[in-house]
Write a protein that holds these residues in place. Structure first.
Motif, PDB file in Angstrom:
ATOM      1  N   ILE A   1      47.499  69.064  51.562  1.00  0.00           N
ATOM      2  CA  ILE A   1      47.354  69.897  50.374  1.00  0.00           C
ATOM      3  C   ILE A   1      46.558  71.148  50.696  1.00  0.00           C
ATOM      4  CG2 ILE A   1      46.306  69.997  48.082  1.00  0.00           C
ATOM      5  CD1 ILE A   1      47.070  67.055  47.789  1.00  0.00           C
ATOM      6  N   GLY A   2      45.548  71.002  51.526  1.00  0.00           N
ATOM      7  CA  GLY A   2      44.720  72.151  51.864  1.00  0.00           C
ATOM      8  C   GLY A   2      45.383  73.082  52.855  1.00  0.00           C
ATOM      9  N   GLY A   3      46.436  72.630  53.518  1.00  0.00           N
ATOM     10  CA  GLY A   3      47.096  73.446  54.532  1.00  0.00           C
ATOM     11  C   GLY A   3      48.239  74.231  53.957  1.00  0.00           C
ATOM     12  N   SER A   4      49.447  73.778  54.217  1.00  0.00           N
ATOM     13  CA  SER A   4      50.631  74.557  53.855  1.00  0.00           C
ATOM     14  C   SER A   4      50.923  74.575  52.359  1.00  0.00           C
ATOM     15  CB  SER A   4      51.846  74.011  54.609  1.00  0.00           C
ATOM     16  OG  SER A   4      52.117  72.682  54.204  1.00  0.00           O
ATOM     17  N   MET A   5      50.377  73.649  51.608  1.00  0.00           N
ATOM     18  CA  MET A   5      50.696  73.583  50.186  1.00  0.00           C
ATOM     19  C   MET A   5      49.884  74.543  49.337  1.00  0.00           C
ATOM     20  SD  MET A   5      51.292  69.647  49.430  1.00  0.00           S
ATOM     21  CE  MET A   5      52.381  68.666  50.430  1.00  0.00           C
ATOM     22  N   LEU A   6      48.699  74.895  49.785  1.00  0.00           N
ATOM     23  CA  LEU A   6      47.843  75.776  49.003  1.00  0.00           C
ATOM     24  C   LEU A   6      47.583  77.071  49.753  1.00  0.00           C
ATOM     25  CD1 LEU A   6      45.198  73.251  47.620  1.00  0.00           C
ATOM     26  CD2 LEU A   6      47.215  74.143  46.455  1.00  0.00           C
ATOM     27  N   ALA A   7      47.541  78.140  48.996  1.00  0.00           N
ATOM     28  CA  ALA A   7      47.282  79.454  49.581  1.00  0.00           C
ATOM     29  C   ALA A   7      45.811  79.553  49.999  1.00  0.00           C
ATOM     30  CB  ALA A   7      47.618  80.535  48.558  1.00  0.00           C
ATOM     31  N   PRO A   8      45.516  80.382  50.991  1.00  0.00           N
ATOM     32  CA  PRO A   8      44.119  80.563  51.418  1.00  0.00           C
ATOM     33  C   PRO A   8      43.251  81.072  50.269  1.00  0.00           C
ATOM     34  CG  PRO A   8      45.632  81.610  52.956  1.00  0.00           C
ATOM     35  CD  PRO A   8      46.450  81.182  51.780  1.00  0.00           C
ATOM     36  N   GLY A   9      41.965  80.770  50.350  1.00  0.00           N
ATOM     37  CA  GLY A   9      41.026  81.185  49.316  1.00  0.00           C
ATOM     38  C   GLY A   9      40.826  82.693  49.271  1.00  0.00           C
ATOM     39  N   LEU A  10      40.163  83.125  48.228  1.00  0.00           N
ATOM     40  CA  LEU A  10      39.888  84.549  48.001  1.00  0.00           C
ATOM     41  C   LEU A  10      38.408  84.846  48.236  1.00  0.00           C
ATOM     42  CD1 LEU A  10      41.781  84.973  44.610  1.00  0.00           C
ATOM     43  CD2 LEU A  10      42.563  85.724  46.867  1.00  0.00           C
ATOM     44  N   PRO A  11      38.079  86.080  48.549  1.00  0.00           N
ATOM     45  CA  PRO A  11      36.667  86.465  48.648  1.00  0.00           C
ATOM     46  C   PRO A  11      36.002  86.413  47.266  1.00  0.00           C
ATOM     47  CG  PRO A  11      38.088  88.127  49.662  1.00  0.00           C
ATOM     48  CD  PRO A  11      38.983  87.166  48.949  1.00  0.00           C
ATOM     49  N   ARG A  12      34.759  86.042  47.259  1.00  0.00           N
ATOM     50  CA  ARG A  12      33.989  85.890  46.028  1.00  0.00           C
ATOM     51  C   ARG A  12      34.065  87.132  45.132  1.00  0.00           C
ATOM     52  NH1 ARG A  12      29.928  82.655  44.267  1.00  0.00           N
ATOM     53  NH2 ARG A  12      28.440  83.592  42.839  1.00  0.00           N
ATOM     54  N   LEU A  13      33.878  88.303  45.700  1.00  0.00           N
ATOM     55  CA  LEU A  13      33.886  89.530  44.909  1.00  0.00           C
ATOM     56  C   LEU A  13      35.242  89.757  44.240  1.00  0.00           C
ATOM     57  CD1 LEU A  13      32.217  91.891  43.944  1.00  0.00           C
ATOM     58  CD2 LEU A  13      32.821  93.123  46.019  1.00  0.00           C
ATOM     59  N   LYS A  14      36.333  89.473  44.934  1.00  0.00           N
ATOM     60  CA  LYS A  14      37.674  89.624  44.349  1.00  0.00           C
ATOM     61  C   LYS A  14      37.860  88.663  43.176  1.00  0.00           C
ATOM     62  CE  LYS A  14      42.568  89.891  45.210  1.00  0.00           C
ATOM     63  NZ  LYS A  14      42.863  90.859  44.188  1.00  0.00           N
ATOM     64  N   ILE A  15      37.372  87.434  43.312  1.00  0.00           N
ATOM     65  CA  ILE A  15      37.472  86.445  42.226  1.00  0.00           C
ATOM     66  C   ILE A  15      36.732  86.957  40.998  1.00  0.00           C
ATOM     67  CG2 ILE A  15      36.838  84.100  41.511  1.00  0.00           C
ATOM     68  CD1 ILE A  15      37.071  83.369  44.571  1.00  0.00           C
ATOM     69  N   ILE A  16      35.513  87.413  41.209  1.00  0.00           N
ATOM     70  CA  ILE A  16      34.697  87.905  40.092  1.00  0.00           C
ATOM     71  C   ILE A  16      35.362  89.100  39.427  1.00  0.00           C
ATOM     72  CG2 ILE A  16      32.487  89.009  39.510  1.00  0.00           C
ATOM     73  CD1 ILE A  16      31.249  87.149  41.733  1.00  0.00           C
ATOM     74  N   GLU A  17      35.830  90.049  40.214  1.00  0.00           N
ATOM     75  CA  GLU A  17      36.491  91.242  39.658  1.00  0.00           C
ATOM     76  C   GLU A  17      37.753  90.860  38.876  1.00  0.00           C
ATOM     77  OE1 GLU A  17      37.134  93.655  43.103  1.00  0.00           O
ATOM     78  OE2 GLU A  17      35.080  94.440  43.100  1.00  0.00           O
ATOM     79  N   THR A  18      38.514  89.914  39.380  1.00  0.00           N
ATOM     80  CA  THR A  18      39.758  89.497  38.726  1.00  0.00           C
ATOM     81  C   THR A  18      39.475  88.801  37.406  1.00  0.00           C
ATOM     82  OG1 THR A  18      40.824  89.271  40.885  1.00  0.00           O
ATOM     83  CG2 THR A  18      41.902  88.193  39.024  1.00  0.00           C
ATOM     84  N   ILE A  19      38.521  87.876  37.388  1.00  0.00           N
ATOM     85  CA  ILE A  19      38.207  87.130  36.162  1.00  0.00           C
ATOM     86  C   ILE A  19      37.564  88.026  35.116  1.00  0.00           C
ATOM     87  CG2 ILE A  19      36.841  85.222  35.193  1.00  0.00           C
ATOM     88  CD1 ILE A  19      37.371  83.684  37.781  1.00  0.00           C
ATOM     89  N   GLN A  20      36.875  89.084  35.536  1.00  0.00           N
ATOM     90  CA  GLN A  20      36.252  89.989  34.574  1.00  0.00           C
ATOM     91  C   GLN A  20      37.272  90.674  33.670  1.00  0.00           C
ATOM     92  OE1 GLN A  20      33.639  92.344  37.089  1.00  0.00           O
ATOM     93  NE2 GLN A  20      31.871  91.155  36.413  1.00  0.00           N
ATOM     94  N   ALA A  21      38.553  90.589  34.016  1.00  0.00           N
ATOM     95  CA  ALA A  21      39.595  91.126  33.131  1.00  0.00           C
ATOM     96  C   ALA A  21      39.644  90.357  31.818  1.00  0.00           C
ATOM     97  CB  ALA A  21      40.956  91.060  33.824  1.00  0.00           C
ATOM     98  N   ILE A  22      39.174  89.090  31.814  1.00  0.00           N
ATOM     99  CA  ILE A  22      39.209  88.287  30.590  1.00  0.00           C
ATOM    100  C   ILE A  22      37.835  87.828  30.119  1.00  0.00           C
ATOM    101  CG2 ILE A  22      41.582  87.483  30.911  1.00  0.00           C
ATOM    102  CD1 ILE A  22      40.389  84.814  31.927  1.00  0.00           C
ATOM    103  N   SER A  23      36.827  87.882  31.010  1.00  0.00           N
ATOM    104  CA  SER A  23      35.499  87.434  30.607  1.00  0.00           C
ATOM    105  C   SER A  23      34.433  87.938  31.571  1.00  0.00           C
ATOM    106  CB  SER A  23      35.457  85.902  30.582  1.00  0.00           C
ATOM    107  OG  SER A  23      34.165  85.442  30.260  1.00  0.00           O
ATOM    108  N   ASP A  24      33.273  88.269  31.015  1.00  0.00           N
ATOM    109  CA  ASP A  24      32.122  88.623  31.851  1.00  0.00           C
ATOM    110  C   ASP A  24      31.393  87.369  32.316  1.00  0.00           C
ATOM    111  OD1 ASP A  24      32.570  91.337  31.631  1.00  0.00           O
ATOM    112  OD2 ASP A  24      31.337  91.522  29.832  1.00  0.00           O
TER     113      ASP A  24
END
Length: 183
Positions: free
Chosen positions: A14-37
């Protein structure tokens, strides 16, 4: 959370070919800020670990009949501000984090779209969800179905007992989610 998520993935690729690699912390925060601070640390941990299912492994996830959405898909398909549907099922339900309901507390809700939009708290937190999932794998309640190439659940009664231990304030997911997607 990272350790629990990684542990559930061992042995099933599941952690290999089935799931995409993780994202950098800053990108996650910036993306989620579109819906919540307000951004739960657990959600950041999850998306730092992996960024949802790969395109050709939709229901190949760590919980029966659900897929783990990429953060971009979860935001793009977000219907409401202040919530994030990070997993969806073949049965018309989503697992949702609601921001700002109770400061610092982020339970997971099952939003059932079939009978209208019914919200039911199904896990006390993302960490409690992964604790439940890890024990289900440890006790062989979640098994890899080689024919369907997906995780299937068995022994719903035992699942409910495990769920209650880790989620005393939530109702377990319905037994529908233990059924096979295809017969």
């Amino acid at each position: 959370l990272y350790v629990l998520a990684r542990r559930t993935a061992i042995g099933f690729d599941i952690g290999g070919s089935m799931l995409a690699p993780g994202l950098p912390r800053l990108k996650i925060i910036e993306t989620i800020q579109a819906i919540s601070d307000e951004i739960p640390e657990e959600l950041i941990d999850l998306y730092e670990w992996r960024n949802g299912n790969n395109l050709f492994s939709y229901f190949k996830c760590f919980i029966p009949n659900f897929s783990f959405k990429s953060l971009e898909d979860a935001i793009r398909n977000n219907k409401y501000n202040k919530e994030l549907a990070f997993m969806s099922s073949a049965w018309g339900a989503d697992l949702v984090v609601i921001f700002g309901k109770d400061a610092g507390i982020y339970p997971i809700y099952c939003r059932d779209m079939v009978g209208g939009e019914i919200y039911e708290q199904c896990f006390d937190s993302l960490t409690a969800m992964f604790q439940t999932i890890a024990v289900c794998f440890d006790e062989d309640l979640y098994l890899w179905d080689t024919d369907l190439e997906t995780i299937q659940g068995q022994n719903y009664e035992r699942y409910c007992q495990i769920h209650k231990q880790h989620n005393p304030n939530s109702s377990p997911l319905r037994d529908t989610y233990f059924a096979k997607i295809y017969s």
